[in-house]
Design a protein around this motif. Structure first.
Motif, PDB file in Angstrom:
ATOM      1  N   VAL A  48      32.385  48.325  17.832  1.00  0.00           N
ATOM      2  CA  VAL A  48      33.517  47.445  18.098  1.00  0.00           C
ATOM      3  C   VAL A  48      34.368  47.996  19.237  1.00  0.00           C
ATOM      4  O   VAL A  48      34.585  47.316  20.243  1.00  0.00           O
ATOM      5  N   ALA A  49      34.845  49.241  19.089  1.00  0.00           N
ATOM      6  CA  ALA A  49      35.738  49.823  20.092  1.00  0.00           C
ATOM      7  C   ALA A  49      35.761  51.333  19.948  1.00  0.00           C
ATOM      8  O   ALA A  49      35.471  51.860  18.874  1.00  0.00           O
ATOM      9  N   SER A  50      36.110  52.023  21.045  1.00  0.00           N
ATOM     10  CA  SER A  50      36.257  53.472  21.004  1.00  0.00           C
ATOM     11  C   SER A  50      37.419  53.891  21.890  1.00  0.00           C
ATOM     12  O   SER A  50      37.845  53.135  22.775  1.00  0.00           O
ATOM     13  N   ILE A  51      37.906  55.120  21.640  1.00  0.00           N
ATOM     14  CA  ILE A  51      39.032  55.649  22.406  1.00  0.00           C
ATOM     15  C   ILE A  51      38.841  57.141  22.608  1.00  0.00           C
ATOM     16  O   ILE A  51      38.402  57.848  21.688  1.00  0.00           O
ATOM     17  N   SER A  52      39.143  57.601  23.806  1.00  0.00           N
ATOM     18  CA  SER A  52      38.940  59.010  24.134  1.00  0.00           C
ATOM     19  C   SER A  52      40.094  59.864  23.640  1.00  0.00           C
ATOM     20  O   SER A  52      41.200  59.381  23.437  1.00  0.00           O
ATOM     21  N   TRP A  53      39.803  61.146  23.469  1.00  0.00           N
ATOM     22  CA  TRP A  53      40.849  62.078  23.055  1.00  0.00           C
ATOM     23  C   TRP A  53      41.710  62.500  24.236  1.00  0.00           C
ATOM     24  O   TRP A  53      42.888  62.807  24.046  1.00  0.00           O
ATOM     25  N   SER A  54      41.142  62.521  25.428  1.00  0.00           N
ATOM     26  CA  SER A  54      41.794  63.188  26.544  1.00  0.00           C
ATOM     27  C   SER A  54      42.856  62.319  27.221  1.00  0.00           C
ATOM     28  O   SER A  54      43.981  62.786  27.438  1.00  0.00           O
ATOM     29  N   ASP A  55      42.508  61.083  27.543  1.00  0.00           N
ATOM     30  CA  ASP A  55      43.456  60.252  28.296  1.00  0.00           C
ATOM     31  C   ASP A  55      43.636  58.873  27.675  1.00  0.00           C
ATOM     32  O   ASP A  55      44.241  57.991  28.287  1.00  0.00           O
ATOM     33  N   GLY A  56      43.085  58.678  26.475  1.00  0.00           N
ATOM     34  CA  GLY A  56      43.252  57.393  25.808  1.00  0.00           C
ATOM     35  C   GLY A  56      42.418  56.276  26.389  1.00  0.00           C
ATOM     36  O   GLY A  56      42.676  55.101  26.092  1.00  0.00           O
ATOM     37  N   SER A  57      41.415  56.621  27.190  1.00  0.00           N
ATOM     38  CA  SER A  57      40.528  55.578  27.710  1.00  0.00           C
ATOM     39  C   SER A  57      39.886  54.825  26.555  1.00  0.00           C
ATOM     40  O   SER A  57      39.593  55.404  25.506  1.00  0.00           O
ATOM     41  N   THR A  58      39.662  53.544  26.762  1.00  0.00           N
ATOM     42  CA  THR A  58      39.096  52.703  25.715  1.00  0.00           C
ATOM     43  C   THR A  58      37.883  51.931  26.217  1.00  0.00           C
ATOM     44  O   THR A  58      37.697  51.750  27.429  1.00  0.00           O
ATOM     45  N   TYR A  59      37.092  51.471  25.250  1.00  0.00           N
ATOM     46  CA  TYR A  59      35.887  50.703  25.578  1.00  0.00           C
ATOM     47  C   TYR A  59      35.665  49.737  24.435  1.00  0.00           C
ATOM     48  O   TYR A  59      35.863  50.094  23.269  1.00  0.00           O
ATOM     49  N   TYR A  60      35.249  48.508  24.753  1.00  0.00           N
ATOM     50  CA  TYR A  60      35.093  47.456  23.745  1.00  0.00           C
ATOM     51  C   TYR A  60      33.747  46.768  23.860  1.00  0.00           C
ATOM     52  O   TYR A  60      33.170  46.664  24.953  1.00  0.00           O
ATOM     53  N   SER A  61      33.306  46.244  22.729  1.00  0.00           N
ATOM     54  CA  SER A  61      32.139  45.380  22.783  1.00  0.00           C
ATOM     55  C   SER A  61      32.558  44.060  23.419  1.00  0.00           C
ATOM     56  O   SER A  61      33.733  43.664  23.365  1.00  0.00           O
ATOM     57  N   ASP A  62      31.610  43.388  24.002  1.00  0.00           N
ATOM     58  CA  ASP A  62      31.910  42.117  24.648  1.00  0.00           C
ATOM     59  C   ASP A  62      32.433  41.090  23.653  1.00  0.00           C
ATOM     60  O   ASP A  62      33.243  40.232  23.999  1.00  0.00           O
ATOM     61  N   SER A  63      31.994  41.189  22.404  1.00  0.00           N
ATOM     62  CA  SER A  63      32.365  40.193  21.406  1.00  0.00           C
ATOM     63  C   SER A  63      33.835  40.275  20.997  1.00  0.00           C
ATOM     64  O   SER A  63      34.376  39.301  20.448  1.00  0.00           O
ATOM     65  N   VAL A  64      34.476  41.406  21.239  1.00  0.00           N
ATOM     66  CA  VAL A  64      35.876  41.552  20.826  1.00  0.00           C
ATOM     67  C   VAL A  64      36.819  41.790  21.993  1.00  0.00           C
ATOM     68  O   VAL A  64      38.051  41.792  21.810  1.00  0.00           O
ATOM     69  N   LYS A  65      36.283  41.975  23.175  1.00  0.00           N
ATOM     70  CA  LYS A  65      37.108  42.274  24.343  1.00  0.00           C
ATOM     71  C   LYS A  65      38.131  41.158  24.576  1.00  0.00           C
ATOM     72  O   LYS A  65      37.795  39.982  24.541  1.00  0.00           O
ATOM     73  N   GLY A  66      39.369  41.556  24.761  1.00  0.00           N
ATOM     74  CA  GLY A  66      40.439  40.581  24.958  1.00  0.00           C
ATOM     75  C   GLY A  66      41.105  40.131  23.677  1.00  0.00           C
ATOM     76  O   GLY A  66      42.171  39.501  23.714  1.00  0.00           O
ATOM     77  N   ARG A  67      40.499  40.421  22.540  1.00  0.00           N
ATOM     78  CA  ARG A  67      41.076  40.031  21.241  1.00  0.00           C
ATOM     79  C   ARG A  67      41.495  41.239  20.407  1.00  0.00           C
ATOM     80  O   ARG A  67      42.470  41.169  19.667  1.00  0.00           O
ATOM     81  N   PHE A  68      40.738  42.334  20.518  1.00  0.00           N
ATOM     82  CA  PHE A  68      41.007  43.532  19.729  1.00  0.00           C
ATOM     83  C   PHE A  68      41.549  44.633  20.636  1.00  0.00           C
ATOM     84  O   PHE A  68      41.172  44.725  21.813  1.00  0.00           O
ATOM     85  N   THR A  69      42.391  45.494  20.055  1.00  0.00           N
ATOM     86  CA  THR A  69      42.929  46.639  20.779  1.00  0.00           C
ATOM     87  C   THR A  69      42.853  47.879  19.907  1.00  0.00           C
ATOM     88  O   THR A  69      43.357  47.877  18.768  1.00  0.00           O
TER      89      THR A  69
END
Length: 130
Positions: A48-69
């Motif tokens: 679904v989504a992930s977040i880095s420890w170092s700078d808070g970078s995030t990544y989302y699946s296409d199915s939730v991008k724009g809807r989930f944070t």
């Protein structure tokens, strides 16, 4: 030992919102990449989504991008998943996951796979009615 405890799952109508929380213990949380996955009945667990420890970078699946944070509060050892504009196809058990070890380099594409995660929560049910 490492424990991840999810909460916030519920039954909600389509178009509604939920915020999931994952409280972590037994690890230096601020140094861990974190992720959310979900699994619907009869289907494989999916990213679904992930977040880095170092700078808070995030990544989302296409199915939730724009809807989930996805976000994190290192002072509370907690990672969140804010879910808006929910759809019936979002119905699943949602799992929180932590990296196998601390301080690792974060790549969105790699952390969208199951491979880097070594710790999992028990899951929280999200049901979206139409």
């Amino acid at each position: 030992q490492v424990q991840l405890v999810e909460s916030g799952g519920a039954l909600v109508q389509a178009g509604g919102s939920l915020r999931l929380s994952c409280a972590a213990s037994g690890l230096t949380f601020s140094w861990y990449n974190m992720g959310w996955f979900r699994q619907a009945p009869g289907k494989e667990r999916e990213f679904v989504a992930s977040i880095s420890w170092s700078d808070g970078s995030t990544y989302y699946s296409d199915s939730v991008k724009g809807r989930f944070t996805i976000s994190r509060d290192n002072a509370k050892n907690t990672v969140y998943l804010q879910m808006n504009s929910l759809k019936p196809e979002d119905t699943a058990v949602y799992y929180c996951a932590a990296d196998r070890s601390q301080g690792r380099f974060y790549s969105g594409s790699y952390y969208s796979t199951l491979a880097p995660y070594g710790y999992w929560g028990q899951g929280t049910q999200v049901t979206v009615s139409s």
